[in-house]
Design a protein around this motif. Sequence first.
Motif, mmCIF file in Angstrom:
data_model
loop_
_atom_site.group_PDB
_atom_site.id
_atom_site.type_symbol
_atom_site.label_atom_id
_atom_site.label_comp_id
_atom_site.label_asym_id
_atom_site.label_seq_id
_atom_site.Cartn_x
_atom_site.Cartn_y
_atom_site.Cartn_z
ATOM 1 N N LEU A 11 32.886 -14.784 -30.983
ATOM 2 C CA LEU A 11 33.945 -15.423 -31.767
ATOM 3 C C LEU A 11 35.211 -15.614 -30.930
ATOM 4 C CD1 LEU A 11 33.523 -13.578 -35.185
ATOM 5 C CD2 LEU A 11 32.910 -15.937 -34.654
ATOM 6 N N MET A 12 35.537 -14.612 -30.132
ATOM 7 C CA MET A 12 36.738 -14.713 -29.309
ATOM 8 C C MET A 12 36.594 -15.738 -28.194
ATOM 9 S SD MET A 12 38.264 -10.831 -28.980
ATOM 10 C CE MET A 12 36.742 -10.103 -28.358
ATOM 11 N N SER A 13 35.356 -16.007 -27.781
ATOM 12 C CA SER A 13 35.138 -16.936 -26.666
ATOM 13 C C SER A 13 35.094 -18.394 -27.104
ATOM 14 C CB SER A 13 33.835 -16.576 -25.940
ATOM 15 O OG SER A 13 32.699 -16.884 -26.731
ATOM 16 N N MET A 14 35.021 -18.667 -28.407
ATOM 17 C CA MET A 14 34.927 -20.055 -28.877
ATOM 18 C C MET A 14 36.200 -20.818 -28.543
ATOM 19 S SD MET A 14 33.055 -20.222 -32.606
ATOM 20 C CE MET A 14 34.562 -19.737 -33.380
ATOM 21 N N PRO A 15 36.098 -21.941 -27.864
ATOM 22 C CA PRO A 15 37.291 -22.743 -27.587
ATOM 23 C C PRO A 15 37.956 -23.216 -28.879
ATOM 24 C CG PRO A 15 35.470 -23.425 -26.182
ATOM 25 C CD PRO A 15 34.899 -22.495 -27.200
ATOM 26 N N THR A 16 39.258 -23.057 -28.974
ATOM 27 C CA THR A 16 39.966 -23.454 -30.199
ATOM 28 C C THR A 16 39.919 -24.962 -30.416
ATOM 29 O OG1 THR A 16 42.046 -23.508 -28.958
ATOM 30 C CG2 THR A 16 41.508 -21.463 -30.124
ATOM 31 N N ASP A 17 39.812 -25.731 -29.308
ATOM 32 C CA ASP A 17 39.812 -27.186 -29.488
ATOM 33 C C ASP A 17 38.467 -27.726 -29.963
ATOM 34 O OD1 ASP A 17 38.559 -26.760 -27.061
ATOM 35 O OD2 ASP A 17 40.054 -27.817 -25.860
ATOM 36 N N TRP A 18 37.505 -26.841 -30.219
ATOM 37 C CA TRP A 18 36.285 -27.276 -30.898
ATOM 38 C C TRP A 18 36.521 -27.419 -32.396
ATOM 39 C CZ3 TRP A 18 31.728 -23.979 -28.447
ATOM 40 C CH2 TRP A 18 31.521 -24.423 -27.125
ATOM 41 N N ASN A 19 37.658 -26.920 -32.880
ATOM 42 C CA ASN A 19 38.085 -27.091 -34.278
ATOM 43 C C ASN A 19 37.127 -26.464 -35.292
ATOM 44 O OD1 ASN A 19 40.280 -28.648 -33.336
ATOM 45 N ND2 ASN A 19 39.060 -30.524 -33.412
ATOM 46 N N VAL A 20 36.523 -25.357 -34.903
ATOM 47 C CA VAL A 20 35.587 -24.665 -35.800
ATOM 48 C C VAL A 20 36.220 -23.350 -36.250
ATOM 49 C CG1 VAL A 20 33.323 -23.582 -36.002
ATOM 50 C CG2 VAL A 20 33.576 -25.701 -34.705
ATOM 51 N N GLU A 55 21.852 -19.974 -17.378
ATOM 52 C CA GLU A 55 23.234 -19.518 -17.542
ATOM 53 C C GLU A 55 24.076 -20.654 -18.114
ATOM 54 O OE1 GLU A 55 24.428 -18.431 -13.650
ATOM 55 O OE2 GLU A 55 23.110 -16.682 -13.532
ATOM 56 N N ILE A 56 25.087 -20.276 -18.893
ATOM 57 C CA ILE A 56 25.984 -21.284 -19.449
ATOM 58 C C ILE A 56 27.386 -21.132 -18.872
ATOM 59 C CG2 ILE A 56 24.694 -21.571 -21.594
ATOM 60 C CD1 ILE A 56 26.866 -19.820 -22.955
ATOM 61 N N ALA A 57 28.172 -22.178 -19.027
ATOM 62 C CA ALA A 57 29.570 -22.164 -18.592
ATOM 63 C C ALA A 57 30.350 -23.140 -19.466
ATOM 64 C CB ALA A 57 29.681 -22.558 -17.120
ATOM 65 N N PHE A 58 31.645 -22.890 -19.598
ATOM 66 C CA PHE A 58 32.543 -23.890 -20.162
ATOM 67 C C PHE A 58 32.958 -24.809 -19.018
ATOM 68 C CE2 PHE A 58 33.633 -20.310 -23.206
ATOM 69 C CZ PHE A 58 32.938 -20.853 -24.264
ATOM 70 N N VAL A 59 32.944 -26.105 -19.287
ATOM 71 C CA VAL A 59 33.210 -27.078 -18.224
ATOM 72 C C VAL A 59 34.325 -28.036 -18.651
ATOM 73 C CG1 VAL A 59 32.244 -28.913 -16.787
ATOM 74 C CG2 VAL A 59 30.817 -26.940 -17.423
ATOM 75 N N ARG A 60 35.351 -28.135 -17.804
ATOM 76 C CA ARG A 60 36.380 -29.152 -17.987
ATOM 77 C C ARG A 60 35.952 -30.405 -17.235
ATOM 78 N NH1 ARG A 60 41.033 -24.814 -17.258
ATOM 79 N NH2 ARG A 60 40.210 -24.814 -15.143
ATOM 80 N N ASN A 72 37.178 -39.115 -23.970
ATOM 81 C CA ASN A 72 38.504 -39.465 -24.464
ATOM 82 C C ASN A 72 39.217 -38.272 -25.081
ATOM 83 O OD1 ASN A 72 37.036 -39.156 -26.777
ATOM 84 N ND2 ASN A 72 37.250 -41.276 -27.493
ATOM 85 N N HIS A 73 38.872 -37.096 -24.640
ATOM 86 C CA HIS A 73 39.504 -35.887 -25.139
ATOM 87 C C HIS A 73 39.435 -34.837 -24.044
ATOM 88 C CE1 HIS A 73 35.418 -34.394 -25.511
ATOM 89 N NE2 HIS A 73 35.124 -35.486 -26.186
ATOM 90 N N SER A 74 40.170 -33.772 -24.240
ATOM 91 C CA SER A 74 40.232 -32.736 -23.203
ATOM 92 C C SER A 74 39.481 -31.473 -23.598
ATOM 93 C CB SER A 74 41.705 -32.382 -22.922
ATOM 94 O OG SER A 74 42.338 -31.937 -24.110
ATOM 95 N N ALA A 75 38.738 -31.513 -24.708
ATOM 96 C CA ALA A 75 38.025 -30.316 -25.159
ATOM 97 C C ALA A 75 36.993 -29.889 -24.124
ATOM 98 C CB ALA A 75 37.344 -30.581 -26.503
ATOM 99 N N LEU A 76 36.784 -28.582 -24.018
ATOM 100 C CA LEU A 76 35.797 -28.056 -23.089
ATOM 101 C C LEU A 76 34.387 -28.470 -23.508
ATOM 102 C CD1 LEU A 76 37.100 -24.409 -22.577
ATOM 103 C CD2 LEU A 76 37.214 -26.279 -20.930
#
Length: 262
Positions: free
Chosen positions: A218-227, A66-71, A81-85
């Motif tokens: 596509l909707m789940s991609m974090p915007t701060d990944w800059n893709v 299983e995967i998860a987004f992790v802060r 040095n960044h806050s991206a997930l």
Amino acid sequence: MSILLLDSVKSIERQYLTGEEPVLVMCSDKNAYICKYMRSSMPAYKLVCELVGAQMAAAWHLNTPEIAFVRIRPSHWSKINHSALAIGSRKKDGVVDITPSISRQVKPNAMPLVQLLRIALFDFWMANEDRNANNANLLYDVLNEELIPIDYGCIFNTATFDFPLSQLTTTDSILNSDLFQYIVRNNHPMVIEAFVSALKNYYMACVESCGQMSSQILMSMPTDWNVPADVVGKKLGQLFDSEWIEGVWRNFTECLTENIEK
């Protein structure tokens, strides 16, 4: 399929000395995750590949973690040095990494044969160039006799988004490995033939199922990944082109025959 959003709850326990230098993170759901993260401000295409590959593998009913987004809290890791997930793969217990010396621990019966055929075909479809004889990217659950595929950062021909998909060669595939030869030698040719003949229907059903997931991914991609979503959407669309689907099957069966007849 919704993806959990978790926080780190303690300092990083371990950093792995592999290509992407992932870290082991204890998370707020009380589970440990092996996390990959943005290493610069450049677009994180490899993280997108991890997201897409894991989601598609789950839709293929492969036993992928299983995967998860992790802060990851900066206080838990001085190097961040960044806050991206980050994207985390839940750590499994009771498993071993498949290496040439470990391959003989796999029970070479029909179950791992089917699992390996499905994983190999999935890799051909996703153009995953990083599961091969030198780097299996597989775990083995000894108790349950299950092969577990991991690591999807090299799908789409090693995260190539500016050119069309290209077919794998035999050497790009787990079919060209000692593990595959070991399992094939321990199964009757008629058993192998029966599994392969049933594989195309499985393949077509899995591809159809995945086709319904593209917009959600596509909707789940974090915007701060800059893709850019349109770039990823175009690449996803190539997976469902009829010529690609049929070409993958032809290439897979040719490579399979070549490696069975060794």
